[in-house]
Scaffold this motif. Structure first.
Motif, PDB file in Angstrom:
ATOM      1  N   ASN A 175      42.099  47.378  32.558  1.00 24.38           N
ATOM      2  CA  ASN A 175      42.483  46.197  33.324  1.00 24.38           C
ATOM      3  C   ASN A 175      42.398  46.472  34.827  1.00 24.38           C
ATOM      4  O   ASN A 175      43.354  46.255  35.573  1.00 24.38           O
ATOM      5  CB  ASN A 175      43.899  45.752  32.943  1.00 24.38           C
ATOM      6  N   ARG A 232      39.055  39.879  40.026  1.00 28.60           N
ATOM      7  CA  ARG A 232      38.625  41.273  40.096  1.00 28.60           C
ATOM      8  C   ARG A 232      37.551  41.452  41.179  1.00 28.60           C
ATOM      9  O   ARG A 232      36.722  40.578  41.394  1.00 28.60           O
ATOM     10  CB  ARG A 232      38.060  41.737  38.747  1.00 28.60           C
ATOM     11  N   THR A 233      37.572  42.590  41.828  1.00 25.94           N
ATOM     12  CA  THR A 233      36.538  42.951  42.794  1.00 25.94           C
ATOM     13  C   THR A 233      35.479  43.754  42.060  1.00 25.94           C
ATOM     14  O   THR A 233      35.808  44.712  41.347  1.00 25.94           O
ATOM     15  CB  THR A 233      37.134  43.804  43.933  1.00 25.94           C
ATOM     16  N   ILE A 234      34.214  43.375  42.221  1.00 22.84           N
ATOM     17  CA  ILE A 234      33.145  44.005  41.441  1.00 22.84           C
ATOM     18  C   ILE A 234      32.051  44.481  42.379  1.00 22.84           C
ATOM     19  O   ILE A 234      31.568  43.718  43.223  1.00 22.84           O
ATOM     20  CB  ILE A 234      32.573  43.016  40.411  1.00 22.84           C
ATOM     21  N   GLN A 286      41.554  46.536  38.895  1.00 25.43           N
ATOM     22  CA  GLN A 286      41.438  45.572  39.987  1.00 25.43           C
ATOM     23  C   GLN A 286      40.066  45.655  40.645  1.00 25.43           C
ATOM     24  O   GLN A 286      39.565  44.674  41.193  1.00 25.43           O
ATOM     25  CB  GLN A 286      42.529  45.845  41.033  1.00 25.43           C
ATOM     26  N   VAL A 287      39.483  46.867  40.633  1.00 26.95           N
ATOM     27  CA  VAL A 287      38.155  47.086  41.201  1.00 26.95           C
ATOM     28  C   VAL A 287      37.269  47.661  40.104  1.00 26.95           C
ATOM     29  O   VAL A 287      37.641  48.627  39.434  1.00 26.95           O
ATOM     30  CB  VAL A 287      38.202  48.052  42.401  1.00 26.95           C
ATOM     31  N   LEU A 288      36.083  47.059  39.930  1.00 24.05           N
ATOM     32  CA  LEU A 288      35.190  47.455  38.848  1.00 24.05           C
ATOM     33  C   LEU A 288      33.821  47.813  39.420  1.00 24.05           C
ATOM     34  O   LEU A 288      33.223  47.024  40.159  1.00 24.05           O
ATOM     35  CB  LEU A 288      35.054  46.305  37.846  1.00 24.05           C
ATOM     36  N   VAL A 335      36.493  48.309  31.364  1.00 20.98           N
ATOM     37  CA  VAL A 335      37.415  47.195  31.590  1.00 20.98           C
ATOM     38  C   VAL A 335      38.732  47.324  30.846  1.00 20.98           C
ATOM     39  O   VAL A 335      39.694  46.618  31.170  1.00 20.98           O
ATOM     40  CB  VAL A 335      36.759  45.850  31.207  1.00 20.98           C
ATOM     41  N   LEU A 365      35.835  37.930  34.618  1.00 19.73           N
ATOM     42  CA  LEU A 365      36.602  38.923  35.366  1.00 19.73           C
ATOM     43  C   LEU A 365      36.670  38.555  36.849  1.00 19.73           C
ATOM     44  O   LEU A 365      37.713  38.679  37.489  1.00 19.73           O
ATOM     45  CB  LEU A 365      35.975  40.309  35.200  1.00 19.73           C
ATOM     46  N   LYS A 366      35.555  38.089  37.376  1.00 18.41           N
ATOM     47  CA  LYS A 366      35.518  37.675  38.779  1.00 18.41           C
ATOM     48  C   LYS A 366      36.437  36.475  39.001  1.00 18.41           C
ATOM     49  O   LYS A 366      37.177  36.420  39.988  1.00 18.41           O
ATOM     50  CB  LYS A 366      34.093  37.345  39.195  1.00 18.41           C
TER      51      LYS A 366
END
Length: 299
Positions: A145, A178-180, A147-149, A142, A173-174
């Protein structure tokens, strides 16, 4: 807007077809759990999304572009099952090193806070416990920073307190957009946290929907009680779709209408005890789906 797009993707290794015409879109800001038994193709699919490999056929896009582009990779964070972290570095040194690889990272202190590592920031990576090492892997994922995790079996080795803190951080984060994408064998975590669940097997998608819709795809309630009813009598109760009873009178009924079963017990004045009613879990749905791979569900 889709953060991840796989369209008609095949991936072969010699004569082995690891992915077969895989099409998958993940919306921005969505937490998607990608589930499947070992060998289902999850790891291969994720390697394509991370830009670590190319598809044999089809296209893969992350943040609208080829994930092998440096500009895209700068927007991706990954927490793999195993991390090759230099063991001589301290926790703070490792997070600092990774932060310098990204154009707009979080502060090191923020990444340490998210991973609950402030109290061991001066400890060498090689001296961390298994759970602490997983938390360090999260901090490294993380700190850029992203955008996709991507989170691959993230809570393995964590104790209950660390798991709770981890999911609180993921929720934050969500909430920040953020896209997880999550893979896990702890299906209760996927059921509790995911907006969407995708079940894979043999390189293809078997099911795609919310946790609730997938749970509803199987006999979604179980009623257990002890009585003097024999199996034939249990099977004649309204709403019963399958039932078993052992020699001590312990009945186990699967039904989509638990209320109808209970109503029949009361109306007919059937004596019973040790009543337990539970709905089907994501694990029940997963086991049902992967036991019959030809019958997919989309909801």
């Amino acid at each position: 807007m889709n953060a991840i797009e796989l369209s008609g993707v095949d991936k072969t290794f010699g004569k082995v077809r690891a992915l077969a015409d895989l099409t998958l879109n993940v919306q921005a800001g969505e937490l998607t759990a990608l589930l499947g038994p070992n060998g289902a193709g999850k790891t291969t699919a994720i390697s394509l999304m991370l830009g670590l490999a190319k598809p044999t056929r089809g296209s893969v896009r992350v943040l609208g572009e080829d994930p092998q582009r440096d500009t895209v990779r700068a927007g991706i964070g990954s927490m793999p099952q195993e991390s090759a972290i230099p063991q001589a570095l301290t926790v703070r040194e490792a997070v600092t090193l990774f932060s310098r690889l990204y154009p707009a990272p979080l502060t090191v202190d923020k990444a340490l806070e998210l991973a609950q590592l402030g109290d061991v920031a001066g400890r060498r990576a090689g001296a961390l416990s298994g759970g602490q090492a997983r938390r360090l892997a999260f901090a490294l994922a993380v700190v850029g920073n992203p955008q996709v995790l991507f989170l691959d079996e993230p809570t393995t080795g964590m104790d209950a307190g660390s798991r709770q803190a981890f999911w609180t951080a993921v929720d934050g984060l969500k909430a920040a957009g953020r896209t997880i994408l999550l893979t896990t064998h702890y299906l209760e975590e996927a059921e509790r946290t995911a907006d969407r669940v995708v079940v894979m097997n043999a390189g293809s998608i078997l099911a795609d929907g919310t946790p609730e819709s997938l749970c509803g795809s199987v006999l979604n309630s179980r009623v257990r009680f002890t009585s003097g009813l024999v199996l034939a009598e249990l099977e004649r109760l309204p709403g019963v779709e399958s039932a078993t009873v052992d020699s001590r009178g312990h009945a186990d009924v699967r039904t989509r209408e638990p209320e109808a079963v209970l109503r029949a017990l009361f109306v007919r004045d059937i004596p019973f005890s040790e009543l337990e009613v539970s709905r089907a879990s994501l694990e029940d749905a997963f086991l049902s789906l992967t036991a019959r791979p030809g019958e997919g569900i989309r909801a």
